[in-house]
Design a protein around this motif. Sequence first.
Motif, PDB file in Angstrom:
ATOM      1  N   UNK A 144      -3.022  -6.013  14.445  1.00 33.40           N
ATOM      2  CA  UNK A 144      -2.743  -4.942  13.492  1.00 33.40           C
ATOM      3  C   UNK A 144      -2.891  -3.600  14.195  1.00 33.40           C
ATOM      4  N   UNK A 145      -2.222  -2.608  13.640  1.00 32.01           N
ATOM      5  CA  UNK A 145      -2.395  -1.220  14.043  1.00 32.01           C
ATOM      6  C   UNK A 145      -2.944  -0.489  12.826  1.00 32.01           C
ATOM      7  N   UNK A 146      -3.968   0.332  13.043  1.00 31.52           N
ATOM      8  CA  UNK A 146      -4.668   1.014  11.953  1.00 31.52           C
ATOM      9  C   UNK A 146      -4.507   2.524  12.054  1.00 31.52           C
ATOM     10  N   UNK A 147      -4.511   3.190  10.898  1.00 32.21           N
ATOM     11  CA  UNK A 147      -4.489   4.654  10.834  1.00 32.21           C
ATOM     12  C   UNK A 147      -5.396   5.087   9.692  1.00 32.21           C
ATOM     13  N   UNK A 159      -6.583   9.572  12.641  1.00 26.07           N
ATOM     14  CA  UNK A 159      -6.922   8.709  13.769  1.00 26.07           C
ATOM     15  C   UNK A 159      -6.048   7.459  13.714  1.00 26.07           C
ATOM     16  N   UNK A 160      -5.758   6.893  14.873  1.00 27.59           N
ATOM     17  CA  UNK A 160      -5.037   5.621  14.940  1.00 27.59           C
ATOM     18  C   UNK A 160      -5.694   4.741  15.990  1.00 27.59           C
ATOM     19  N   UNK A 161      -5.537   3.442  15.815  1.00 28.77           N
ATOM     20  CA  UNK A 161      -6.032   2.497  16.806  1.00 28.77           C
ATOM     21  C   UNK A 161      -5.181   1.239  16.733  1.00 28.77           C
ATOM     22  N   UNK A 162      -4.875   0.717  17.900  1.00 29.55           N
ATOM     23  CA  UNK A 162      -4.186  -0.565  17.923  1.00 29.55           C
ATOM     24  C   UNK A 162      -3.079  -0.591  18.931  1.00 29.55           C
ATOM     25  N   UNK A 163      -2.514  -1.741  19.054  1.00 23.46           N
ATOM     26  CA  UNK A 163      -2.809  -2.933  18.255  1.00 23.46           C
ATOM     27  C   UNK A 163      -4.149  -3.551  18.650  1.00 23.46           C
ATOM     28  N   UNK A 217     -12.705  -0.042   7.064  1.00 23.73           N
ATOM     29  CA  UNK A 217     -13.134  -0.101   8.462  1.00 23.73           C
ATOM     30  C   UNK A 217     -14.415   0.705   8.630  1.00 23.73           C
ATOM     31  N   UNK A 218     -15.080   0.459   9.744  1.00 25.90           N
ATOM     32  CA  UNK A 218     -16.179   1.304  10.218  1.00 25.90           C
ATOM     33  C   UNK A 218     -15.767   1.773  11.605  1.00 25.90           C
ATOM     34  N   UNK A 219     -16.030   3.034  11.902  1.00 26.84           N
ATOM     35  CA  UNK A 219     -15.607   3.624  13.169  1.00 26.84           C
ATOM     36  C   UNK A 219     -16.668   4.586  13.660  1.00 26.84           C
ATOM     37  N   UNK A 220     -16.569   4.961  14.915  1.00 26.92           N
ATOM     38  CA  UNK A 220     -17.483   5.928  15.504  1.00 26.92           C
ATOM     39  C   UNK A 220     -16.804   7.292  15.570  1.00 26.92           C
ATOM     40  N   UNK A 221     -17.402   8.268  14.933  1.00 24.88           N
ATOM     41  CA  UNK A 221     -16.882   9.627  14.961  1.00 24.88           C
ATOM     42  C   UNK A 221     -16.957  10.165  16.384  1.00 24.88           C
ATOM     43  N   UNK A 234     -15.314   9.127  18.931  1.00 25.14           N
ATOM     44  CA  UNK A 234     -15.020   8.101  19.937  1.00 25.14           C
ATOM     45  C   UNK A 234     -13.698   7.410  19.581  1.00 25.14           C
ATOM     46  N   UNK A 235     -12.565   8.103  19.745  1.00 22.18           N
ATOM     47  CA  UNK A 235     -11.277   7.509  19.374  1.00 22.18           C
ATOM     48  C   UNK A 235     -10.919   6.284  20.213  1.00 22.18           C
ATOM     49  N   UNK A 236     -11.562   6.101  21.361  1.00 18.11           N
ATOM     50  CA  UNK A 236     -11.298   4.945  22.207  1.00 18.11           C
ATOM     51  C   UNK A 236     -12.059   3.704  21.748  1.00 18.11           C
ATOM     52  N   UNK A 237     -13.058   3.885  20.884  1.00 17.74           N
ATOM     53  CA  UNK A 237     -13.873   2.761  20.421  1.00 17.74           C
ATOM     54  C   UNK A 237     -13.122   1.970  19.353  1.00 17.74           C
ATOM     55  N   UNK A 238     -13.025   0.675  19.565  1.00 18.31           N
ATOM     56  CA  UNK A 238     -12.327  -0.204  18.631  1.00 18.31           C
ATOM     57  C   UNK A 238     -13.058  -0.213  17.283  1.00 18.31           C
ATOM     58  N   UNK A 239     -12.380   0.200  16.199  1.00 21.50           N
ATOM     59  CA  UNK A 239     -13.047   0.196  14.897  1.00 21.50           C
ATOM     60  C   UNK A 239     -13.286  -1.238  14.420  1.00 21.50           C
ATOM     61  N   UNK A 240     -14.238  -1.391  13.530  1.00 23.97           N
ATOM     62  CA  UNK A 240     -14.563  -2.687  12.945  1.00 23.97           C
ATOM     63  C   UNK A 240     -13.848  -2.825  11.618  1.00 23.97           C
ATOM     64  N   UNK A 241     -13.036  -3.854  11.483  1.00 22.31           N
ATOM     65  CA  UNK A 241     -12.423  -4.167  10.196  1.00 22.31           C
ATOM     66  C   UNK A 241     -13.487  -4.916   9.403  1.00 22.31           C
ATOM     67  N   UNK A 242     -13.966  -4.327   8.326  1.00 23.84           N
ATOM     68  CA  UNK A 242     -15.108  -4.860   7.586  1.00 23.84           C
ATOM     69  C   UNK A 242     -14.873  -6.302   7.149  1.00 23.84           C
ATOM     70  N   UNK A 243     -13.685  -6.599   6.635  1.00 22.42           N
ATOM     71  CA  UNK A 243     -13.392  -7.950   6.151  1.00 22.42           C
ATOM     72  C   UNK A 243     -13.165  -8.960   7.275  1.00 22.42           C
TER      73      UNK A 243
END
Length: 141
Positions: free
Chosen positions: A44-47, A56-60, A84-88, A90-99
């Motif tokens: 997935x790609x997230x925004x 912010x965006x991250x992915x895939x 999601x949970x993310x680090x403010x 730190x755009x390079x840090x892979x966010x956590x999809x809570x589910x």
Amino acid sequence: MLVNSYIEQSTLNEILAHGDEATADVTRAYGEVNKAGEAPSYLVTLAWTDKSGRQQTYGPTHISPAFWRQITRNGVQTVRQTRIRYLTGRPDARPLIVDDAAERQHQDSFGVKGGAVFLVLGLIMAGLTAFRYRARPSTAS
């Protein structure tokens, strides 16, 4: 493998302890088959908008087959948002999809354990090679 997985695991722990939560748009969800006959890998790609109002965006990024089934029907994306949970900062840090947190923890743990096994095997092979090299008689006269 060991170092990368350890860093990912540390980042995950930091996200769990200090991360911010947001609702992210799932801008793209797809399956990818690397070799014929293998099970697909789901991505997935997230925004999302962070707490300072920046987009912010991250992915895939990889997701589990179970989460894939949650967000798709017959291979077509039906869910457009996820928590999601993310680090403010730190755009390079892979966010956590809570589910899909259990899959992320499994991936990181497997990577650390697998990397440690490969490291030990490499050290054993290096030791055997060095031992064999030192045990050979000198060819100098």
